[in-house]
Design an enzyme around this catalytic site. Structure first.
Site, PDB file in Angstrom:
ATOM      1  CB  CYS A  49      -0.832  -0.144   1.308  1.00 49.68           C
ATOM      2  SG  CYS A  49       0.049   0.258   2.742  1.00 49.68           S
ATOM      3  CG  ASP A  65       0.035   3.227   3.982  1.00 45.79           C
ATOM      4  OD1 ASP A  65       0.005   4.356   3.389  1.00 45.79           O
ATOM      5  OD2 ASP A  65      -1.280   2.592   4.190  1.00 45.79           O
ATOM      6  CB  CYS A  81      -4.784   2.158   6.888  1.00 40.59           C
ATOM      7  SG  CYS A  81      -4.381   0.485   7.425  1.00 40.59           S
ATOM      8  CB  CYS A  99      -2.387  -3.058   8.125  1.00 39.22           C
ATOM      9  SG  CYS A  99      -3.433  -2.729   6.833  1.00 39.22           S
TER      10      CYS A  99
END
Ligand code: FES
Length: 210
Positions: free
Chosen positions: A36, A38, A63, A107
Site C-alpha cells: 500500500c 504506507d 491506515c 497492515c
C-alpha cells in the site's frame, strides 16, 4: 463496500497507545509496505543490563489497522526482552485485536516488521549479531511468508500459491499459481519483487504466474 472492524481495533485506532517518538532512542527503524506504500517507524529504549524494552513508541503513516496493530504490538512488547518481543507475530497482533479483515492483514505485518527491524538494529549495533543471510531457497521462502494474499489474509507460502523458487547466480525466479483474473494479482507480484529484492545478494527477481 465498507470494511468491518472489531470494537477493539476501533478503540486502538481512536486512542492509540505508545504513539510518538523517543528522544535519544537506542534504536529506530522505518518499514514500508509494498502493498500500500504506507510506513511505520518504531523507537526503542532498552535496559542494557536486562535486555528488556523499557519504552517503545511508534509513528504510523498508515491506515486504521496499522495504527491499531502498532498500538497493540507496542503494548505487547513493553517490558519484554528483545528476544521475546522479536517473537511477536502479526497473527498474534491481529488475534489480540479480535481479528482483522483479510484485506487488512498486511497492515499488521507492516507493524510487526517495524518492531522487528528496530530490535534487529539494536542487536546488530549493540550485540554484534549479524542478520544478513545467505541467498538460498529457504531465505527466499521465509521472506515470502511476509507476502499475504489479500482476499484470505494468509501468506502465499501457507496458501501454497508459490509453486517454485529457483536461484541462479543472484537471479531469483518465483513461480506462483493464481487465477489471472484476480484483481490482487499485480499488487501481489509487486510485493513479491519488493520483498525478495531486500535479500542480500539478489540481482534480479522474476515472478511468473503459471
Ligand atoms: Fe497501508 Fe494498512 S498499512 S493499507
Amino acid at each position: 463496500m465498507s470494511i468491518k472492524y472489531t470494537a477493539k481495533v476501533i478503540e486502538h485506532f481512536k486512542n492509540p497507545h505508545n504513539i510518538g517518538t523517543i528522544e535519544h532512542a537506542d534504536a529506530c527503524a522505518t518499514e514500508g509496505s509494498p502493498a500500500c506504500g504506507d510506513e511505520i517507524t518504531v523507537y526503542l529504549k532498552i535496559d542494557p543490563a536486562t535486555d528488556r524494552i523499557e519504552d517503545v513508541k511508534f509513528q504510523s503513516y498508515g491506515c486504521a489497522s496499522n495504527i491499531a496493530t502498532g498500538s497493540i504490538i507496542t503494548d505487547l512488547a513493553k517490558g519484554k526482552t528483545l528476544d521475546e518481543a522479536e517473537a511477536i507475530t502479526w497473527k498474534q497482533a491481529a488475534d489480540e485485536l479480535g481479528g482483522l479483515p483479510p484485506v487488512k492483514m498486511h497492515c499488521s505485518v507492516l507493524a510487526v516488521d517495524g518492531l522487528r527491524s528496530a530490535i534487529r538494529q539494536y542487536k546488530k549495533e549493540h550485540k554484534g549479531i549479524d542478520y544478513d543471510t545467505t541467498l538460498d531457497v529457504k531465505t527466499v521462502t521465509d521472506e515470502l511468508r511476509h507476502v499475504l494474499w489479500p482476499p484470505i489474509g494468509a501468506d502465499i507460502i501457507t496458501l501454497k500459491l508459490v509453486k517454485y523458487v529457483g536461484i541462479d547466480q543472484g537471479a531469483v525466479t518465483v513461480e506462483i499459481s493464481i487465477n489471472a483474473d484476480e484483481k490482487y494479482l499485480d499488487p501481489t507480484i509487486e510485493e513479491i519483487i519488493e520483498h525478495v529484492s531486500k535479500i542480500r545478494g539478489v540481482k534480479s527477481v522474476n515472478v511468473e504466474n503459471v
